[in-house]
Design a protein around this motif. Structure first.
Motif, short mmCIF file in Angstrom:
data_model
loop_
_atom_site.label_atom_id
_atom_site.label_comp_id
_atom_site.label_asym_id
_atom_site.label_seq_id
_atom_site.Cartn_x
_atom_site.Cartn_y
_atom_site.Cartn_z
N ASN A 1 35.46 37.14 41.63
CA ASN A 1 35.99 36.44 42.82
C ASN A 1 37.03 37.28 43.55
O ASN A 1 37.03 37.35 44.78
N VAL A 2 37.90 37.93 42.80
CA VAL A 2 38.90 38.81 43.42
C VAL A 2 38.21 39.99 44.10
O VAL A 2 38.56 40.37 45.22
N ARG B 1 36.79 38.86 47.45
CA ARG B 1 37.82 38.69 48.48
C ARG B 1 38.32 40.05 48.99
O ARG B 1 38.54 40.24 50.18
N ARG B 2 38.51 41.00 48.08
CA ARG B 2 38.95 42.33 48.49
C ARG B 2 37.90 43.02 49.36
O ARG B 2 38.25 43.71 50.32
N THR C 1 36.58 35.40 37.33
CA THR C 1 37.77 35.54 38.19
C THR C 1 37.86 36.95 38.75
O THR C 1 38.24 37.14 39.90
N GLY C 2 37.49 37.94 37.93
CA GLY C 2 37.47 39.32 38.43
C GLY C 2 36.50 39.48 39.59
O GLY C 2 36.80 40.13 40.59
N THR D 1 29.48 34.79 42.98
CA THR D 1 30.45 34.46 44.02
C THR D 1 29.79 34.62 45.38
O THR D 1 28.99 35.53 45.59
N TRP E 1 38.22 47.52 43.67
CA TRP E 1 37.85 46.11 43.81
C TRP E 1 38.23 45.24 42.62
O TRP E 1 38.68 44.12 42.80
N PRO F 1 40.30 43.59 39.79
CA PRO F 1 41.75 43.40 39.75
C PRO F 1 42.50 44.00 38.57
O PRO F 1 43.65 44.36 38.71
#
Length: 168
Positions: free
Chosen positions: A149-150, A153-154, A146-147, A16, A39, A41
């Motif tokens: 990517n989250v 962002r965090r 996906t984890g 990412t 961090w 999710p």
């Protein structure tokens, strides 16, 4: 004598980009081995079990709730114990393994690296694991991707909040 067929380990990679986020600012957030729950999710807990965070050999306990897929209200707790195998702050990379848990991951080893880029940085997450019962490799790739990517962002939000606090 019966021949035992062994499947090759699954290998995956997630990446990412964090445009505008310097690698030197992201690395300390990842380097905190006992702070993954800040961090990732699906984690509600990440606590030290053994050793000092950031020192090879330390162990963390991670847990989070898994929502049921059958439509019921029953939630289960997924948990793992993870051991830091190697860390190199100069190259902003570390490796860890899952040493115990109830998620069906056997011989799981992961390497996470922060790579500087001209416009920010990239987090790379490489992993290998024995095939996981009830999963397909694509599902595991999606879960980790996906984890990650989250997480990114965090981390970006946390850096912005720190910058705002310094300006205030």
């Amino acid at each position: 004598m019966e021949a035992v067929q062994q499947q090759a380990k699954w290998k995956g990679e997630a990446k990412t980009d964090l445009p505008g986020a310097k690698a030197e600012l992201i690395w300390p957030l990842l380097e905190d081995f006992f702070g993954l729950d800040k961090w990732f999710p699906t984690l509600s807990t990440c606590i030290p079990v053994e050793g000092v965070s950031g020192k090879p050999g330390c162990v963390r306990f991670c847990a989070g709730f898994k929502s049921p897929v059958d439509g019921s209200d029953k939630q289960t707790v997924n948990w793992t114990k993870q051991k830091l195998l190697f860390i190199d702050p100069t190259h902003m990379t570390f490796s860890y393994s899952i040493i115990d848990g109830n998620v069906g991951f056997h011989s799981y080893v992961s390497t996470v690296t922060v790579l500087p880029k001209e416009d920010g940085c990239e987090i790379q997450w490489l992993y290998e694991v024995e095939p996981v019962e009830g999963w397909r490799l694509e599902q595991l790739d999606y879960f980790i991707g996906t984890g990650l990517n989250v997480m990114a962002r965090r981390m970006e939000e946390a850096l912005c909040a720190m910058e705002d606090a310094l300006r205030a």
